[in-house]
Design a protein around this motif. Structure first.
Motif, PDB file in Angstrom:
ATOM      1  N   THR A 133       2.924   6.795  -1.161  1.00  0.00           N
ATOM      2  CA  THR A 133       4.294   6.960  -0.680  1.00  0.00           C
ATOM      3  C   THR A 133       4.802   5.575  -0.328  1.00  0.00           C
ATOM      4  OG1 THR A 133       3.846   9.168   0.185  1.00  0.00           O
ATOM      5  CG2 THR A 133       5.768   8.014   1.081  1.00  0.00           C
ATOM      6  N   VAL A 134       5.989   5.252  -0.815  1.00  0.00           N
ATOM      7  CA  VAL A 134       6.628   3.969  -0.529  1.00  0.00           C
ATOM      8  C   VAL A 134       7.983   4.284   0.084  1.00  0.00           C
ATOM      9  CG1 VAL A 134       7.394   1.768  -1.493  1.00  0.00           C
ATOM     10  CG2 VAL A 134       5.413   2.938  -2.489  1.00  0.00           C
ATOM     11  N   TRP A 135       8.307   3.614   1.199  1.00  0.00           N
ATOM     12  CA  TRP A 135       9.543   3.931   1.902  1.00  0.00           C
ATOM     13  C   TRP A 135      10.224   2.671   2.410  1.00  0.00           C
ATOM     14  CZ3 TRP A 135       4.692   4.431   3.708  1.00  0.00           C
ATOM     15  CH2 TRP A 135       4.394   3.939   4.982  1.00  0.00           C
ATOM     16  N   ALA A 148       7.541  -0.296   2.885  1.00  0.00           N
ATOM     17  CA  ALA A 148       6.146  -0.066   3.252  1.00  0.00           C
ATOM     18  C   ALA A 148       5.535   0.912   2.267  1.00  0.00           C
ATOM     19  CB  ALA A 148       6.052   0.485   4.671  1.00  0.00           C
ATOM     20  N   ALA A 149       4.219   0.921   2.232  1.00  0.00           N
ATOM     21  CA  ALA A 149       3.492   1.841   1.354  1.00  0.00           C
ATOM     22  C   ALA A 149       2.254   2.363   2.073  1.00  0.00           C
ATOM     23  CB  ALA A 149       3.081   1.138   0.056  1.00  0.00           C
ATOM     24  N   ALA A 150       1.868   3.563   1.711  1.00  0.00           N
ATOM     25  CA  ALA A 150       0.643   4.158   2.254  1.00  0.00           C
ATOM     26  C   ALA A 150       0.016   5.034   1.194  1.00  0.00           C
ATOM     27  CB  ALA A 150       0.958   4.985   3.506  1.00  0.00           C
ATOM     28  N   PHE A 151      -1.306   4.993   1.134  1.00  0.00           N
ATOM     29  CA  PHE A 151      -2.035   5.854   0.209  1.00  0.00           C
ATOM     30  C   PHE A 151      -3.480   5.945   0.667  1.00  0.00           C
ATOM     31  CE2 PHE A 151      -2.066   1.596  -1.511  1.00  0.00           C
ATOM     32  CZ  PHE A 151      -3.366   1.385  -1.941  1.00  0.00           C
ATOM     33  N   THR A 152      -4.137   6.993   0.229  1.00  0.00           N
ATOM     34  CA  THR A 152      -5.547   7.171   0.563  1.00  0.00           C
ATOM     35  C   THR A 152      -6.432   7.165  -0.672  1.00  0.00           C
ATOM     36  OG1 THR A 152      -5.309   9.565   0.545  1.00  0.00           O
ATOM     37  CG2 THR A 152      -5.092   8.470   2.674  1.00  0.00           C
ATOM     38  N   GLU A 153      -5.823   7.377  -1.831  1.00  0.00           N
ATOM     39  CA  GLU A 153      -6.618   7.490  -3.052  1.00  0.00           C
ATOM     40  C   GLU A 153      -6.438   6.267  -3.937  1.00  0.00           C
ATOM     41  OE1 GLU A 153      -6.334  11.206  -5.184  1.00  0.00           O
ATOM     42  OE2 GLU A 153      -5.588  12.190  -3.361  1.00  0.00           O
ATOM     43  N   TYR A 154      -7.571   5.725  -4.379  1.00  0.00           N
ATOM     44  CA  TYR A 154      -7.568   4.635  -5.348  1.00  0.00           C
ATOM     45  C   TYR A 154      -8.898   4.664  -6.090  1.00  0.00           C
ATOM     46  CZ  TYR A 154     -10.343   2.142  -1.859  1.00  0.00           C
ATOM     47  OH  TYR A 154     -11.314   1.799  -0.946  1.00  0.00           O
ATOM     48  N   GLU A 155      -8.894   4.024  -7.255  1.00  0.00           N
ATOM     49  CA  GLU A 155     -10.087   4.000  -8.095  1.00  0.00           C
ATOM     50  C   GLU A 155     -10.194   2.621  -8.715  1.00  0.00           C
ATOM     51  OE1 GLU A 155     -11.403   6.050 -12.290  1.00  0.00           O
ATOM     52  OE2 GLU A 155     -10.124   7.190 -10.926  1.00  0.00           O
TER      53      GLU A 155
END
Length: 157
Positions: A133-135, A148-155
């Motif tokens: 999510t970027v806001w 700002a940005a937030a995330f929990t998943e990455y590979e």
């Protein structure tokens, strides 16, 4: 609002910025960025969150001005390096045009969720972020302060 300048943040400025991140996330998404414990430092709670949280300012070439511990670990940087890095450098050169188009959408709509894209750490390690999510960030007087940005998943790729 206390201005953030790379390498010269006061504790009060960092706490105010953390509140800006959480307040704007709530405003745009209707959700909480993290489940805050009342009476505790918002900054510390964001810093300690297992999810990646970062932001950049409003410079012509926006510079990262916040990254929690998870973000700094993912991009393999310390605070000084992180907060002096233009945010465009978090993407590989071939990904930057797409990133620019995406950030324009965020500017227009306030926020975008479910973003995916390839990013690169300071050591060249590539990773694919998922469901970010970027806001937009606006202070209490309505002045634009960045994104700002937030995330929990990455590979890693």
């Amino acid at each position: 609002m206390i201005e953030l300048a790379a390498g010269n943040q006061t504790e009060a400025a960092l706490e105010a910025h953390a509140k800006l991140l959480t307040d704007n996330y709530r405003k745009w998404t209707g959700k909480e960025l993290v489940q805050l414990v009342p009476g505790e430092s918002v900054r510390k709670q964001l810093d300690d969150s297992p999810g990646i949280i970062l932001s950049h300012g409003i410079e012509t070439d926006p510079v990262l001005n916040y990254g929690n511990q998870a973000a700094m670990s993912l991009w393999e940087m310390d605070w000084e390096q992180f907060t002096s890095t233009p945010s465009r450098l978090t993407a590989e050169p071939m990904e930057r045009e797409e990133r620019t188009r995406f950030l324009a959408q965020v500017t227009e709509h306030g926020y975008v969720s479910d973003y995916t894209g390839i990013r690169i750490s300071s050591t060249g390690r590539r990773f694919y972020i998922k469901k970010a999510t970027v806001w937009n960030l606006f202070d209490d007087t309505g002045v634009y302060r960045g994104q700002a940005a937030a995330f929990t998943e990455y590979e890693y790729i």
